[in-house]
Design a protein around this motif. Structure first.
Motif, PDB file in Angstrom:
ATOM      1  N   ILE A 135      -2.155   0.514  -4.766  1.00  0.00           N
ATOM      2  CA  ILE A 135      -1.874  -0.981  -4.361  1.00  0.00           C
ATOM      3  C   ILE A 135      -1.406  -1.984  -5.039  1.00  0.00           C
ATOM      4  CG2 ILE A 135      -3.547  -0.610  -2.315  1.00  0.00           C
ATOM      5  CD1 ILE A 135      -5.400  -2.517  -3.974  1.00  0.00           C
ATOM      6  N   ILE A 151       0.719  -1.181  -0.174  1.00  0.00           N
ATOM      7  CA  ILE A 151       0.010  -0.069   0.013  1.00  0.00           C
ATOM      8  C   ILE A 151       0.753   1.217   0.286  1.00  0.00           C
ATOM      9  CG2 ILE A 151      -1.791   1.075   1.400  1.00  0.00           C
ATOM     10  CD1 ILE A 151      -2.733  -1.219   2.427  1.00  0.00           C
ATOM     11  N   ALA A 182      -4.256   6.635   0.904  1.00  0.00           N
ATOM     12  CA  ALA A 182      -3.717   5.564  -0.095  1.00  0.00           C
ATOM     13  C   ALA A 182      -3.925   5.961  -1.541  1.00  0.00           C
ATOM     14  CB  ALA A 182      -4.325   4.415   0.125  1.00  0.00           C
ATOM     15  N   VAL A 190     -12.371   2.279  -3.404  1.00  0.00           N
ATOM     16  CA  VAL A 190     -12.580   1.459  -1.922  1.00  0.00           C
ATOM     17  C   VAL A 190     -14.007   1.712  -1.666  1.00  0.00           C
ATOM     18  CG1 VAL A 190     -11.803   1.113   0.349  1.00  0.00           C
ATOM     19  CG2 VAL A 190     -10.096   1.827  -1.671  1.00  0.00           C
ATOM     20  N   SER A 229     -15.032  -1.513   4.045  1.00  0.00           N
ATOM     21  CA  SER A 229     -13.859  -1.826   4.799  1.00  0.00           C
ATOM     22  C   SER A 229     -14.469  -2.596   6.044  1.00  0.00           C
ATOM     23  CB  SER A 229     -12.989  -0.932   5.160  1.00  0.00           C
ATOM     24  OG  SER A 229     -13.523   0.071   6.021  1.00  0.00           O
ATOM     25  N   MET A 246      -6.143   3.434   3.527  1.00  0.00           N
ATOM     26  CA  MET A 246      -7.032   3.067   2.759  1.00  0.00           C
ATOM     27  C   MET A 246      -8.714   3.238   3.030  1.00  0.00           C
ATOM     28  SD  MET A 246      -6.154   0.881  -0.032  1.00  0.00           S
ATOM     29  CE  MET A 246      -7.046  -0.363  -0.321  1.00  0.00           C
ATOM     30  N   SER A 289      -9.023   6.949   2.109  1.00  0.00           N
ATOM     31  CA  SER A 289      -9.368   7.038   0.616  1.00  0.00           C
ATOM     32  C   SER A 289     -10.875   6.555   0.372  1.00  0.00           C
ATOM     33  CB  SER A 289      -8.363   6.132   0.116  1.00  0.00           C
ATOM     34  OG  SER A 289      -7.124   6.787   0.015  1.00  0.00           O
ATOM     35  N   TYR A 321       1.116   5.313   0.209  1.00  0.00           N
ATOM     36  CA  TYR A 321      -0.081   6.153   0.867  1.00  0.00           C
ATOM     37  C   TYR A 321       0.807   7.492   1.374  1.00  0.00           C
ATOM     38  CZ  TYR A 321       1.691   4.633   5.495  1.00  0.00           C
ATOM     39  OH  TYR A 321       2.480   4.259   6.353  1.00  0.00           O
TER      40      TYR A 321
END
Length: 670
Positions: free
Chosen positions: A275, A257, A272, A353, A356, A318, A321, A259
């Motif tokens: 990836i 990752i 981020a 994204v 999560s 992440m 983002s 970032y």
């Protein structure tokens, strides 16, 4: 926040129009808003990290250690009691999940996201101060040894000329990297031969990247780009992770990752930007357009999950983002036979994204997962094309898809069949010509220029043999057959040499090694592509036809025959191995000095696969002049080499040059 003004990423580059996400004019947007950007001192990044990719720096592998979800890496929280019974893993998991949600809410309160999101299109991107927009990038010397910038920018609305400019910048940078890597490998082989093989093999990919960084040749260091990198196309293939760093695609050589850290971010949030999906985590799931990506951290030195993951660093980037709706670049790492690193890295485009969460992984430890969806209306994924080309290579002739009208236009003259593909119309033109593996020269060519004899090498040419001396005292190719440095003319071992066919100085005379197909295109008519991945510096094929003297060519032109004029080909050979930006004493090769190419090639009745390559001012194939079967400098073979890594199914292109002084036409007249 989030509006971008005109931006120049490279010295002397054309001005790029950049807009905010809503598509508004940035000049209008910035007149009503003045922001003060504090000076940020980015932290020094390590050149290399430990082998375990995407690992957090944890000092313990005890599975019973507490798992703390921290949104602030610099702030320690009270330690939790260790889990005493393995049967209580899921109860601990439920408790951690609550902490996960609480951490998110605390993060929102801490940085006042409600205020940050008053502009729905903010995207957490830092605006570039108008008074500094050009001065920050106008002097290339200021980029020397420069650390990565903390400014997040998105480049949009590039015109055709801008696209060409940045593509050429990326192509030339990658060419320096590849040719420098081959050069370093050659120098390493020389040292090993003098030390009787006692020296360890040097990592040419690391060495070349380090040298280029010292010379300030890494791209996109002065701005950190969100979204697509100008000049990098979806489907571009890289053999080494360090090359991703060189072009600014992914800034960390080991971590999965990439970032912007919270200490660098203007609002304190890590973001981020890219990836690498390479299957390094057992909980990863990759369905192409949908990726379930496991966060980093918690693995031991054997790449086994040995601890819980934390919401910090790249994992928090992440999540942020996702919160701001910022897209991330996705690069897939795939195993690939024949790659010098054993893998290839393919840029597959932009993803969002969208979700999560925290869950117990296959190993029983808590892992953070992210769901990514590929943004629509992008070109096809390069990894999918790689797999499709592999399936075609492995398929039997009778099961190939519809559209293959000829299984071998060379009629077994080449080492590998040359396919013909047309699913557009009924044009079968390539099948109507006699296939030539090598050019047909006039008989007098073999009698003029003399015969200087060949080498007496037994197992292969040595550093001090006569053929090496003809090439200026250095081999033209490395041990893998890659072109080390473009030259006005290369002498390969010929029929009068005693060295075997496996000699390092016999490369282009052996014929094609890749599976090519001539295909019908709506844009360029007929074109050429490969089912194989062609590494930069590799030999492709000879440009063949019937060689005519100038007088013969003038007569043939009156009859309307198809002629190619080699003297008009662009001197792209000089770009391959041009290390003038690396070595201050670099001199462009000028030996041997050859007369102007005063001949033409007739391809009206006899030709080969090369004749169907299209013209491009930014080509991926170069012409290198080679002699091996005769010694007449005025009539060399036109050998084609790859200027960059050419992915499967991507069209091959040449620089045919401009108007010819003989006829006032382009080099090829069809």
């Amino acid at each position: 926040m989030g509006s971008l003004i005109d931006l120049n990423l490279y010295p002397d580059s054309p001005v790029m129009d950049t807009t905010d996400v809503a598509g508004g004019n940035i000049r209008e947007a910035t007149t009503a808003l003045t922001l003060s950007i504090p000076k940020l001192e980015p932290k020094e990044e390590p050149f290399d990290e430990p082998p375990q990719s995407r690992h957090s720096h944890t000092n313990s592998s005890n599975p019973n250690l507490n798992f703390t979800l921290s949104t602030q890496p610099d702030t320690s929280e009270p330690a939790q009691q260790p889990v005493s019974d393995e049967t209580d893993v899921y109860s601990e998991f439920n408790r951690i999940s609550e902490l996960f949600l609480t951490a998110f809410s605390k993060k929102t309160d801490k940085y006042d996201d409600a205020a940050a999101l008053m502009d729905p299109n903010s995207q957490a991107i830092v605006p570039v101060p108008e008074e500094n927009q050009h001065s920050a990038v106008s002097d290339s010397s200021r980029r020397r040894n420069q650390q990565r910038s903390a400014e997040l920018v998105r480049v949009t609305n590039l015109g055709i000329e801008d696209e060409r400019y940045f593509r050429d910048v990326v192509r030339k940078t990658r060419m320096i990297y590849d040719s420098l890597r081959v050069f370093c490998a050659m120098e390493d082989e020389k040292r090993k031969s003098h030390m009787y093989g006692r020296l360890p093999r040097a990592r040419g990919d690391l060495k070349s990247a380090s040298v280029m960084k010292d010379r300030g040749l890494w791209l996109n260091r002065d701005k950190r780009i969100v979204g697509a990198i100008p000049g990098v196309y979806i489907g571009d293939v890289f053999f080494f992770r360090m090359e991703l760093c060189v072009v600014g695609m992914h800034g960390l050589p080991q971590a999965g990752i990439d970032y912007l850290t919270s200490s660098q971010s203007a609002n304190g949030d890590p973001i981020a930007t890219s990836i690498i999906v390479s299957g390094g985590y057992e909980d990863d799931q990759d369905a192409g357009d949908v990726i379930i990506y496991t966060g980093h951290g918690g693995q031991d030195k054997h790449s086994r999950q040995a601890n819980h993951q934390k919401l910090e660093g790249g994992n928090l980037g992440m999540e942020r983002s996702m919160h701001y709706g910022i897209e991330v670049r996705v690069v897939r790492g795939l195993k690939y036979e024949g790659s010098p690193s054993g893998k290839v890295y393919v840029y597959d485009g932009l993803y969002k994204v969208v979700d999560s969460w925290l869950e117990a992984g296959k190993s029983g430890f808590g892992v953070i997962k992210f769901k990514l969806l590929r943004i629509e209306n992008q070109p096809e994924m390069g990894s999918a094309i790689l797999k499709y080309a592999q399936s075609l290579r492995n398929a039997q002739i009778e099961v190939k898809p519809k559209g293959y009208i000829c299984q071998d236009m060379s009629k077994k003259k080449e080492n590998i069949p040359v396919l013909v593909f047309n699913d557009i119309d009924n044009n079968h033109e390539p099948m109507f010509y006699e296939y030539l593996v090598t050019s047909v020269f006039p008989p007098f060519v073999y009698h003029l220029g003399g015969n200087n004899g060949g080498c007496n090498c037994v197992s292969g040419c040595l550093d001090d043999c006569i053929c090496t001396a003809k090439n200026g005292g250095a081999f033209a190719y490395d041990h893998n057959g890659l072109l080390v440095r473009g030259k006005p003319l290369i002498f390969e071992c010929g029929p009068h040499c005693n060295c075997p066919p496996s000699c390092q100085n016999r490369v282009s005379q052996k014929g094609i090694r890749n599976r090519f197909e001539v295909f019908r295109s709506r844009e360029t008519g007929w074109g050429v592509r490969s089912l194989d991945l062609i590494p930069a510096g590799s030999f492709i094929c000879e440009y063949t036809g019937v060689v005519l003297t100038r007088q013969q060519a003038q007569l043939f032109t009156m009859n309307g025959d198809n002629l190619v004029y080699p003297n008009r080909f662009g001197e792209r050979w000089a770009e391959w191995g041009d290390l003038s930006q690396i070595f201050t004493d670099y001199v462009r090769p000028s030996y041997p000095s050859i007369p102007p190419l005063d001949f033409a090639i007739d391809v009206s009745r006899m030709r080969n696969v090369a004749c169907y390559m299209s013209h491009s001012s930014c080509p991926n194939v170069l012409v290198q002049l080679v002699l091996y079967d005769h010694s007449n400098f005025a009539f060399p073979h036109l050998m084609l080499f790859a200027m960059e890594n050419i992915p499967p199914m991507r069209e091959l292109s040449l620089d045919y040059g401009e108007t010819d002084e003989w006829t006032g036409k382009l080099s090829i007249c069809n």
